[in-house]
Design a protein around this motif. Structure first.
Motif, PDB file in Angstrom:
ATOM      1  N   ARG A 204       0.765  -1.417   0.027  1.00  0.00           N
ATOM      2  CA  ARG A 204       0.030   0.053   0.026  1.00  0.00           C
ATOM      3  C   ARG A 204       1.052   1.091   0.143  1.00  0.00           C
ATOM      4  O   ARG A 204       0.500   2.073  -0.676  1.00  0.00           O
ATOM      5  N   LEU A 205       1.870   1.147   1.000  1.00  0.00           N
ATOM      6  CA  LEU A 205       2.911   2.485   0.906  1.00  0.00           C
ATOM      7  C   LEU A 205       3.545   2.716  -0.451  1.00  0.00           C
ATOM      8  O   LEU A 205       3.572   3.855  -1.149  1.00  0.00           O
ATOM      9  N   ARG A 206       3.964   1.613  -1.049  1.00  0.00           N
ATOM     10  CA  ARG A 206       4.641   1.969  -2.444  1.00  0.00           C
ATOM     11  C   ARG A 206       3.514   2.065  -3.545  1.00  0.00           C
ATOM     12  O   ARG A 206       4.013   2.898  -4.654  1.00  0.00           O
ATOM     13  N   GLN A 207       2.401   1.727  -3.592  1.00  0.00           N
ATOM     14  CA  GLN A 207       1.364   2.109  -4.454  1.00  0.00           C
ATOM     15  C   GLN A 207       1.134   3.768  -4.018  1.00  0.00           C
ATOM     16  O   GLN A 207       0.814   4.364  -5.098  1.00  0.00           O
ATOM     17  N   GLU A 208       1.208   4.075  -2.896  1.00  0.00           N
ATOM     18  CA  GLU A 208       0.747   5.649  -2.757  1.00  0.00           C
ATOM     19  C   GLU A 208       2.063   6.316  -3.062  1.00  0.00           C
ATOM     20  O   GLU A 208       1.441   7.561  -3.462  1.00  0.00           O
ATOM     21  N   ALA A 209       3.041   5.818  -2.889  1.00  0.00           N
ATOM     22  CA  ALA A 209       4.320   6.527  -3.554  1.00  0.00           C
ATOM     23  C   ALA A 209       4.307   6.934  -4.732  1.00  0.00           C
ATOM     24  O   ALA A 209       4.351   7.860  -5.310  1.00  0.00           O
ATOM     25  N   LEU A 210       3.816   5.673  -5.637  1.00  0.00           N
ATOM     26  CA  LEU A 210       3.393   5.759  -7.309  1.00  0.00           C
ATOM     27  C   LEU A 210       2.531   6.907  -7.416  1.00  0.00           C
ATOM     28  O   LEU A 210       2.726   7.919  -8.337  1.00  0.00           O
ATOM     29  N   GLU A 211       1.304   7.164  -6.671  1.00  0.00           N
ATOM     30  CA  GLU A 211       0.287   7.936  -6.849  1.00  0.00           C
ATOM     31  C   GLU A 211       0.851   9.306  -6.486  1.00  0.00           C
ATOM     32  O   GLU A 211       0.373  10.479  -6.840  1.00  0.00           O
ATOM     33  N   ASN A 212       1.727   9.658  -5.629  1.00  0.00           N
ATOM     34  CA  ASN A 212       2.465  10.894  -5.442  1.00  0.00           C
ATOM     35  C   ASN A 212       3.669  11.267  -6.041  1.00  0.00           C
ATOM     36  O   ASN A 212       4.336  12.081  -6.054  1.00  0.00           O
ATOM     37  N   GLY A 213       3.830  10.528  -7.049  1.00  0.00           N
ATOM     38  CA  GLY A 213       5.206  10.779  -8.150  1.00  0.00           C
ATOM     39  C   GLY A 213       6.313  10.457  -7.487  1.00  0.00           C
ATOM     40  O   GLY A 213       7.507  11.054  -8.067  1.00  0.00           O
TER      41      GLY A 213
END
Length: 174
Positions: free
Chosen positions: A33-42
């Motif tokens: 989830r953290l790494r997916q959120e990172a992708l969404e934040n650029g």
């Protein structure tokens, strides 16, 4: 009859055991989830070996690096620069507990925005990496959200630009 039940239970255990071992743990789901959120934040995430300077902070052989890439700039430095969290604050450090990797000396002083951002970084951020790819934060993936982590990149990237280590990327310049 009872021996037949034992064999049935053992057979079921032999089938379900490996299946249950393949199921991701709670921590693995949290990291995804953290790494997916990172992708969404650029941000991009990668796993790196723990540098020797950070060995006192973690016993793990690897650490996550969350990186913000240069978009319209190009890093002109000849080597990757690493700013590490040290165990103590000292006047000879770059700023407080933050110091450059061995062999690197930066003559310029940090600006106020960079100082404030370094001071505000959570204890779980152990290093800042400046490279041709962008700015990376070595993070233990705890202690703050990805959104909070994202807020630290602009000041660090602006400082790199102020130091004259960036130039306009001719491929993307119009």
């Amino acid at each position: 009859m009872s021996i037949g039940i034992v064999f049935v239970i053992l057979a079921i255990a032999m089938v379900l055991g490996p299946v249950m071992l393949m199921k991701p743990s709670g921590r693995q789901r949290q990291l995804a989830r953290l790494r997916q959120e990172a992708l969404e934040n650029g941000l991009q995430s990668r796993i790196s070996s723990v540098p020797k300077e950070l060995g006192s902070y973690t016993a793990a052989p690897t650490i996550a690096v969350y990186q913000k890439r240069w978009l319209d700039r190009r890093y002109t430095g000849t080597e990757t620069l690493m700013l590490y969290r040290t165990a103590y604050s000292h006047d000879i450090h770059f700023h407080g507990v933050w110091d450059w990797q061995e062999g690197v000396t930066m003559s310029s002083m940090p600006n106020e925005a960079l100082k404030n951002n370094l001071d505000a970084l959570p204890d779980s951020v152990l290093a800042v990496e400046i490279s041709t790819l962008g700015v990376g934060l070595f993070w233990l993936e705890k202690g703050c959200s990805v959104e909070t982590l994202s807020s630290f990149y602009p000041a660090i990237m602006n400082w790199v630009e102020e130091q004259g280590m960036l130039e306009k990327n001719v491929e993307t310049a119009s």
